[in-house]
Design an enzyme around this catalytic site. Structure first.
Site, PDB file in Angstrom:
ATOM      1  N   CYS A   1      10.670  32.184  20.933  1.00 29.12           N
ATOM      2  CA  CYS A   1      11.968  32.391  21.582  1.00 29.12           C
ATOM      3  C   CYS A   1      12.986  32.863  20.539  1.00 29.12           C
ATOM      4  O   CYS A   1      12.821  33.927  19.960  1.00 29.12           O
ATOM      5  CB  CYS A   1      12.415  31.139  22.326  1.00 29.12           C
ATOM      6  SG  CYS A   1      13.785  31.491  23.452  1.00 29.12           S
TER       7      CYS A   1
ATOM      8  N   HIS B   1       8.493  31.132  26.176  1.00 30.40           N
ATOM      9  CA  HIS B   1       8.118  29.803  25.683  1.00 30.40           C
ATOM     10  C   HIS B   1       6.650  29.537  26.027  1.00 30.40           C
ATOM     11  O   HIS B   1       6.354  29.138  27.148  1.00 30.40           O
ATOM     12  CB  HIS B   1       8.996  28.735  26.338  1.00 30.40           C
ATOM     13  CG  HIS B   1      10.393  28.715  25.799  1.00 30.40           C
ATOM     14  ND1 HIS B   1      10.748  27.995  24.684  1.00 30.40           N
ATOM     15  CD2 HIS B   1      11.512  29.340  26.211  1.00 30.40           C
ATOM     16  CE1 HIS B   1      12.023  28.180  24.425  1.00 30.40           C
ATOM     17  NE2 HIS B   1      12.520  28.992  25.340  1.00 30.40           N
TER      18      HIS B   1
ATOM     19  N   GLU C   1       4.919  27.102  25.257  1.00 32.50           N
ATOM     20  CA  GLU C   1       4.771  25.669  25.570  1.00 32.50           C
ATOM     21  C   GLU C   1       5.195  25.347  26.992  1.00 32.50           C
ATOM     22  O   GLU C   1       4.952  24.250  27.489  1.00 32.50           O
ATOM     23  CB  GLU C   1       5.570  24.835  24.553  1.00 32.50           C
ATOM     24  CG  GLU C   1       7.090  24.828  24.718  1.00 32.50           C
ATOM     25  CD  GLU C   1       7.816  26.030  24.126  1.00 32.50           C
ATOM     26  OE1 GLU C   1       7.157  27.051  23.817  1.00 32.50           O
ATOM     27  OE2 GLU C   1       9.054  25.963  24.002  1.00 32.50           O
TER      28      GLU C   1
END
Lengths: 195, 275
Positions: free
Chosen positions: A76, A177, A179
């Site tokens: 990011c 992202h 994750e």
């Protein structure tokens, strides 16, 4: 062992948890010596480029990150920091990837932040994009964008195409992202772990 | 293409997802982590977790379950309930939440929006707004503009409400919704969730007229809340109100709408969704 750089921005916990879900030994650090000796490094980041670059300088990490010869993944804001500079606060960044980060122009049709799940278009084959297909969705939240150039691994389009994934040498980046990008994100993190 | 988001909202109490039963406590639907993962598996794009007792108990969100959810979940989630300071918000974000949503505390002290945006970035800051159409009596000074029947004219407009989580405390906040939306944006909100109270819980569809008015004012994402009862309601809120996301609770919890079916139907209706 993966070292996740802790700059004091929010959201580092999510990256650490995602690596834990993959069964990877990962830890947070803002210690220059520890990061210099790391086997693999993730540079996450949420917030403003100026704040993050200030922290990098304060912690004595500017030359450490630039001098790493192990795989580095910017996530990011972390990807944006890899570029030469950013219009966000007109700040000089790490200069590991050529180009300058610019502001997304908000309009009624293209509201900013660019927030939500957008599709990836893979530009070229790479270890990090293995198993990622055109049209796979990833979760983005950002108001500034990285330019498309020779280092672009994948693009996404919101008004204009921008660099969703980048690579130069041992340096990789994801604008989205991983994750928080479900199985596609897990695949990309796993690819990074396996490098 | 950027997909429209489907966002289930979970009411959480002590780490459990609960369903409010009017004035007589709460029925436990399941463990928050289990329910969050179930919705993830069904294809929810994002979750909102609302700590329903934080505000009334005068405390902030319980960071323990925020951390538990963040550890387990691989889609984004937003945390709401009792966040009154930038420090509390940052603790939530550091525990792994992607965004925080503030509602009544932002009305009490609007500078909270600026402080949060400065500390964490606008993309983490959601302002929730409870709004309904109502008629307010005009001030005495303009009452002589009465209508034909001699009745005093009324200010019919959308007004913001505060403390809507508590039936004893709810009150009109003294602000026009359209003014507050613009102010919240200008102060640094990265997203607005507009909960249309007229429609809330009745499952007769989103308040398209109100959402469209707000949408026309905004260049940040708008999420619709309140009123979802059928697939058609989701189709029309994306088509007609052009919102970035649609939030719903009871239709998902009560299994009236199954998210995989909803997304398939939305795609058939030509709406960009992530399958």
């Amino acid at each position: 062992m993966i070292t996740v750089i802790e700059l004091g921005c929010a959201n580092t916990a999510s990256v650490l948890f995602a690596l834990e879900r993959l069964g990877v030994d990962a830890h947070l650090s803002s210690d220059a010596a520890e990061i210099a000796a790391a086997q693999k490094v993730v540079l996450p980041g949420v917030g403003a480029a100026g704040f993050a670059m200030n922290r990098i300088h304060e912690l004595g990490l500017f030359d450490v990150i630039r001098g790493l010869d192990v795989p580095l993944l910017g996530v990011c804001l972390g990807q944006q920091l890899l570029f030469e500079g950013s219009d966000e606060g007109d700040v000089q960044c790490l200069g590991l990837i050529p180009g300058r980060v610019t502001r997304m122009e908000a309009s009624k049709d293209f509201v900013v932040p660019h927030m939500g799940w957008n599709q990836l278009e893979v530009s070229r084959d790479d270890a990090l994009t293995a198993g990622v297909n055109d049209g796979d969705y990833a979760y983005f939240v950002h108001s500034f964008v990285c330019p498309v150039n020779d280092c672009t691994l994948a693009t996404a389009t919101y008004g204009e195409p921008f660099a969703a994934m980048v690579r130069k040498g041992q340096v990789w980046g994801c604008q989205f992202h991983p994750e928080r990008s479900s199985s596609t994100g897990a695949r990309i993190l796993e690819n990074f772990v396996k490098l | 293409m950027l997909a429209r988001r489907i966002i289930p909202c979970l009411d959480v109490k002590d780490g459990k997802v609960v369903k409010g039963v009017q004035f007589v406590g709460h029925e436990v639907l399941g463990d928050a982590v289990d329910m969050a993962l179930r919705y993830r598996d069904e294809g929810a794009d994002e979750l909102v977790l609302y700590d329903i007792t934080a505000s009334s108990e005068g405390r902030t969100v319980d960071y323990n379950w925020v951390r538990d959810i963040a550890r387990a979940l691989d889609i984004p989630f937003c945390v709401a309930g009792g966040i009154r300071s930038a420090e509390q918000a940052v603790k939530c974000l550091n525990s792994g939440a992607d965004k925080v949503s503030i509602n009544s505390p932002a009305l009490e002290r609007p500078d909270l929006i600026n402080e949060l945006a400065e500390m964490a970035g606008s993309q983490c800051v959601v302002v929730g707004i409870d709004s309904r159409e109502m008629a307010l009596p005009l001030p005495k000074s303009v009452e002589h503009f009465s209508d034909k029947e001699g009745q005093p004219s009324k200010n019919v407009d959308y007004y913001v409400h505060q403390y809507s989580g508590d039936p004893d405390k709810i009150r009109q906040a003294g602000r026009r919704t359209l003014d507050w939306v613009v102010e919240a944006r200008d102060r640094g909100a990265g997203e607005i969730v507009l909960n249309c109270m007229n429609q809330d819980g009745v499952r007769k569809g989103y308040d398209l007229k109100q959402l469209r008015l707000v949408r026309d004012l905004l260049d940040i994402p708008l999420v619709a809340s309140g009123g979802a009862g059928s697939t058609e309601h989701f189709v029309e809120v994306f088509d007609q109100a052009d919102v970035s996301g649609a939030l719903a609770a009871s239709v998902f919890h009560k299994k009236i709408i199954h998210i995989p079916d909803l997304k398939r139907d939305l795609r058939q209706a030509g709406i960009a969704v992530r399958l």
